[in-house]
Design an enzyme around this catalytic site. Structure first.
Site, short mmCIF file in Angstrom:
data_model
loop_
_atom_site.label_atom_id
_atom_site.label_comp_id
_atom_site.label_asym_id
_atom_site.label_seq_id
_atom_site.Cartn_x
_atom_site.Cartn_y
_atom_site.Cartn_z
N LEU A 1 0.83 -1.20 0.00
CA LEU A 1 0.00 0.00 0.00
C LEU A 1 0.86 1.24 0.00
CD1 LEU A 1 -2.64 -0.99 2.71
CD2 LEU A 1 -3.05 -0.74 0.27
N ASP B 1 3.51 14.74 13.96
CA ASP B 1 3.76 14.65 12.51
C ASP B 1 2.44 14.63 11.75
OD1 ASP B 1 5.21 14.60 10.22
OD2 ASP B 1 5.76 12.49 10.34
N VAL C 1 4.09 -0.96 4.08
CA VAL C 1 2.75 -1.31 4.53
C VAL C 1 2.07 -2.17 3.46
CG1 VAL C 1 0.53 -0.44 5.31
CG2 VAL C 1 2.60 0.87 5.77
N GLY D 1 7.61 3.76 3.45
CA GLY D 1 8.08 4.97 4.11
C GLY D 1 9.41 4.70 4.76
#
Ligand SMILES: *[C@@H]1O[C@H](CO)[C@@H](O)[C@H](O)[C@H]1NC(C)=O
Ligand SMILES: *[C@@H]1O[C@H](CO)[C@@H](O)[C@H](O)[C@H]1NC(C)=O
Ligand SMILES: *[C@@H]1O[C@H](CO)[C@@H](O)[C@H](O)[C@H]1NC(C)=O
Ligand SMILES: *[C@@H]1O[C@H](CO)[C@@H](O)[C@H](O)[C@H]1NC(C)=O
Ligand SMILES: *[C@@H]1O[C@H](CO)[C@@H](O)[C@H](O)[C@H]1NC(C)=O
Ligand SMILES: *[C@@H]1O[C@H](CO)[C@@H](O)[C@H](O)[C@H]1NC(C)=O
Length: 891
Positions: A572, A694, A580, A575
């Site tokens: 998906l 964040d 993910v 990072g």
């Protein structure tokens, strides 16, 4: 005269009879061959002249021995006769594209052979004298043969004219055949799809005639590895294919190269992509994807470049241009170490003060540089002296060589300098007496530096006893002073960094970006961890049962099944913290975050559990919920609920790529309120206060009804409610960082309010927070938004053109814009609390009626108080001079 003519006649007769003998011997070989082929070409009769056979060529127009056998692609099956080696006149043997099998025979007598082509047959072995005594060989091709594992024989050096050696998919095993370095005529070398391992021999630098080098896709576990520096010497190289290996280190200098194709995809190459590569005029095809490159995005103008998004995201900007000066300096330092992959894993992007391994920041600059015991080699770059805020510099227990640059003595804040246990030589520079220097275990000068702690300036030993005693006294005094000082410093640092710097701060994982702040934070308690994980995974098949009986912990097998063994098709997103995957957990769609083992570092089970404990405490319908987790060996997996409609970012600024239709104003307001509620909950939960740190559109996920949940908490838990702020390492994303947080690291709930204000601005304008394509003073959305608000007409043009706004909607938009402006106030005490945002948005959003009561709405209690404050906030705190301050940190 008669004698002479007789002699000539005799010679002629002798030669022709020899030729005839050769021819008849060669005929026997060809007849032997015909017998072994199950269906020889139709023109091959049982008797007759072999020189007229299809594919056979003989010397001197057919009167001599066989010079060429060309039977390529004739659908031949069968084996070859061992007598082949007696074809002494043979120059070319082409057998490619048939189904010949068995042992390939010796060619011992074929000393004139220039071309040997065997591609795509079924030969299973090569003779022991293969390539021996073939001094004329120029072209050798052995592709796609099911041979038994073999290595290139040293005898190949005898074929000193060899220009082409192609042997991909030919079962060559073991180390790279170093003997090839002796073939200086080689112009094309292709050894793809073999079972080669290890590094490229330095001797390959001798292959200066090489034009094409293909070593891609080794099938061995270890693949080809190490540096590719040696290829820089091959000045005639036009094609370099080394993809799908495990090469490391930087791309070497390609100045004066004529490269046309450069494919290094799927390796572990690191460092800055050198301009000498992308400035090559002849370059046509480049693939850099899936490496560990760093620094500025390379500027491959007009070249066909394959650069996947995950590779691009490693560069410091998404377009060519310089990096943050701090990044530039740190990468120069990494260059000194040869850009080790271990650093490159985290040293990417443009914000070193996040999760770069070994780097601890304070006030937005590097305060601790600690890479001890990281297996580093190479040298200490003088660039390190540009890290002027560094107080502690520790490079001990590595394999560093060379001298310590003198400029390091100019580092004004340096207090502790540790380089023990390396192989440094030269002289130890003279640091100020205030610097504690540990440098034992190196090779400075000629003297044996056995002393444990060497204080700067006390290094000149003399045989004068009085001098020695004097020095000893001085050293003892210094040690005491330094000791006291360090103690003091530690205490100071302990206060300043208490939240984040444990002794492992360097490899502290940022995988969930959670920092537990309270000092007496307790791990034991809520989460029951089975002592032995294997007990959980053993045997049990019923997932639901497991889920229920073991709380949140899931066996790895379940997650492997859910993600189809981490099938890349299910990714998906990626990072800095891992990948993910979309997963199917017994019918329920989930998002499985596989934390990057690189950033995990040495993080222990206990810390991971402490973080899980925090995550399980924050549950709200506008926060993405943790469903479970798994630890297995080095694997750390987190299972979240699945959000079908992607991120807010995709719905706002990436429409073209994501294909979503623009959000309506009401949808935006609903999302804004959802987010506000989620954050409000974090800020006000029970007796604890959490700070996200964040918040940004890519951390806001949407479900199919376009309702929002906040994800990826970079939570900080405030120690207690009386102390509303604390110092922490800055972690966040440029553009969304509140000014006071970016500059001092001071974190309060208002840091989230600021980021929230920025998000509101993005929702109003449909613009990204930072837009590099605009002039310098307009790159930061907050600055231009606030400026445009001063002029109604300008502002009307500024809002997202995809919004269709009636008068009513326009009014509410202006109110939200006003809220956004307050949220991004420069002074944190002039920003509203999150409850205020919730109140204001819910009053604007008539359509939205809560269908259930949020059990954690706590606003009512403080509403009176808020309304009073509201008036205070309304006072216009904004002046244009704010923009100056903003531009100082929006680089
Ligand atoms: C390797 O060669 C075999 C025949 O020996 C062939 O079947 C196979 O497809 C080849 N593999 C590659 C990757 O070319
Ligand atoms: C290849 O060349 C090197 C140096 O020129 C030499 O030491 C080595 O023996 C050669 N290899 C063979 C197999 O002859
Ligand atoms: C590659 O070589 C190793 C030994 O060096 C061997 O164990 C392995 O089976 C080989 N792999 C293949 C696919 O032939
Ligand atoms: C470059 O890539 C194109 C398309 O992928 C391909 O057709 C061409 O042969 C490549 N050129 C070189 C020199 O590899
Ligand atoms: C240090 O920084 C200055 C200014 O940014 C730069 O000119 C210089 O080259 C840097 N020194 C080293 C050794 O990188
Ligand atoms: C250097 O190595 C020695 C011996 O292994 C060890 O006792 C010492 O602690 C090391 N020094 C540092 C600063 O790690």
């Amino acid at each position: 005269m008669g004698r002479d003519s007789h002699l000539i006649l005799l010679v002629v007769l002798l030669v022709s009879s020899l030729a005839a003998a050769a021819k008849s011997a060669d005929e026997d070989v060809i007849f032997g061959l015909a017998k072994l082929l199950s269906s020889p070409p139709s023109s091959w009769g049982a008797g007759g002249d072999v020189c007229v056979f299809e594919g056979i060529t003989c010397e001197r127009g057919g009167s001599g021995g066989v010079t060429s056998i060309d039977l390529g692609d004739m659908g031949l099956t069968g084996t070859l006769p061992t007598s082949l080696s007696s074809l002494t006149a043979l120059k070319e043997l082409h057998l490619q594209g048939n189904a010949l099998h068995g042992d390939f025979p010796s060619l011992a007598g074929c000393t004139d052979l220039t071309r040997l082509v065997l591609d795509g047959n079924g030969f299973t072995s090569l003779p022991s004298d293969f390539l021996k005594d073939l001094p004329s060989l120029q072209y050798l091709s052995l592709e796609d043969l099911p041979l038994k594992p073999w290595s290139v024989p040293d005898a190949i050096v005898g074929s000193s004219l060899l220009e082409t050696f192609s042997a991909s998919n030919a079962s060559i095993a073991g180390a790279f055949p170093a003997v090839l370095a002796n073939l200086s005529s080689l112009r094309s070398l292709r050894l793809s799809y073999n079972n080669l391992t290890g590094g490229l021999p330095a001797g390959l630098a001798e292959l200066i005639a090489l034009e094409s080098l293909q070593l891609n896709n080794q099938i061995s576990d270890g693949k080809l590895s190490g540096s590719i520096a040696v290829v820089a010497a091959m000045k005639n190289l036009r094609l370099l294919w080394i993809q799908s290996n495990k090469f490391t280190g930087p791309i070497p200098d390609f100045s004066n190269s004529q490269l046309e194709a450069f494919n290094v995809r799927d390796n572990r190459l690191t460092g800055v992509v050198p301009a000498s590569l992308y400035e090559i005029k002849t370059l046509r095809n480049v693939s850099l994807t899936n490496n560990l490159f760093q620094g500025p995005m390379p500027d491959f103008r007009g070249v066909n470049v394959d650069l996947a998004a995950d590779t691009v995201s490693r560069f410091c900007q998404s377009r060519p241009g310089p990096c943050d000066p701090l990044v530039t300096t740190l990468l120069s330092v990494a260059a000194g170490f040869g850009y080790p992959a271990e650093l490159a894993e985290t040293w990417n992007g443009n914000t070193p003060c996040g999760n770069w391994i070994g780097i601890v920041c304070s006030n937005g600059d590097v305060s601790i540089f600690d890479l001890h015991n990281r297996g580093l080699s190479g040298t200490i770059s003088p660039a390190i002296a540009n890290l002027t805020s560094v107080g502690k510099l520790d490079l001990s227990n590595n394999h560093l060589t060379g001298v310590i640059p003198d400029t390091l003595t100019t580092m004004s804040n340096l207090k502790i300098f540790i380089v023990s246990n390396n192989s440094l030589d030269g002289e130890l520079p003279k640091f100020k007496p205030s610097v504690k220097v540990l440098a034992n275990g190196n090779q400075f000068g000629k003297s044996d530096s056995g002393s444990q702690s060497v204080s700067a300036g006390a290094l000149k030993w003399k045989s004068d006893a009085g001098m020695i005693i004097g020095i000893l006294v001085a050293v003892v005094l210094l040690v005491i002073i330094v000791g006291l000082f360090v103690h003091h410093l530690r205490k100071k640092n302990a206060e300043k960094f208490r939240p984040v710097s444990s002794k492992e701060s360097a490899d502290e994982s940022e995988m969930m970006k959670i920092q537990v702040v309270e000092t007496n934070w307790s791990v034991n308690g809520n989460t029951a961890v089975p002592a032995d994980y294997s007990q959980v995974s053993a045997g049990s098949a019923n997932i639901t049962h497991l889920f229920e009986s073991h709380g949140m912990q899931l066996p790895i097998e379940v997650l492997l099944k859910a993600t189809d063994n981490f099938n890349e098709d299910f990714i998906l997103g990626k990072g800095g913290f891992g990948v993910v995957f979309k997963g199917n957990l017994n019918g329920r769609l989930v998002a499985v975050k596989r934390c990057d083992s690189g950033t995990m570092g040495t993080k222990g089970q206990q810390e991971f559990m402490a973080e899980i404990d925090v995550l399980t405490k924050v549950r709200h319908r506008h926060l993405v919920g943790l469903l479970g987790y798994c630890t297995h060996g080095y694997e750390r997996l987190l299972v979240y609920e699945y959000m079908s409609d992607g991120t807010l970012r995709e719905h706002l600024c990436d429409l073209q790529r994501s294909g979503y239709t623009p959000l309506t104003w009401t949808q935006r307001m609903t999302i804004a309120l959802d987010v506000a509620r989620g954050i409000e909950y974090l800020h006000g939960l029970a007796q604890e206060t959490f700070i996200h740190r964040d918040l940004k559109p890519s951390n806001i996920l949407l479900d199919q009804d376009l309702r929002a949940k906040v994800s990826d908490f970079g939570l900080v838990k405030l120690a207690n409610d009386t102390d509303k702020s604390m110092m922490t390492r800055v972690a966040g994303t440029f553009g969304y960082l509140a000014p006071e947080y970016a500059t001092t690291g001071k974190v309060t709930t208002k840091v989230d309010v600021y980021a929230y204000g920025v998000i509101l601005m993005e929702m109003i304008t449909g613009r990204k927070v930072l837009d590099d394509s605009l002039p310098d003073d307009e790159t930061h959305l907050v600055t231009i938004f606030r400026r445009n608000m001063l002029d109604k007409e300008k502002f009307r043009k500024f809002v997202d053109p995809t919004l269709e706004l009636g008068a009513e909607a326009w009014k509410s938009l202006l109110e939200v814009a006003d809220l956004a402006r307050h949220c991004t106030a420069r002074e944190q005490n002039q920003r509203p609390d999150m409850c205020h945002c919730v109140n204001r948005l819910s009053s604007l959003l008539d359509e939205w009626k809560p269908t259930e009561v949020d059990d954690d709405d706590e606003c009512e209690t403080s509403e009176m108080h808020l309304n009073q404050q509201l008036e205070k906030w309304r006072c216009d705190d904004f002046t244009i001079s704010d923009s100056d301050t903003f531009s100082t940190f929006n680089m």
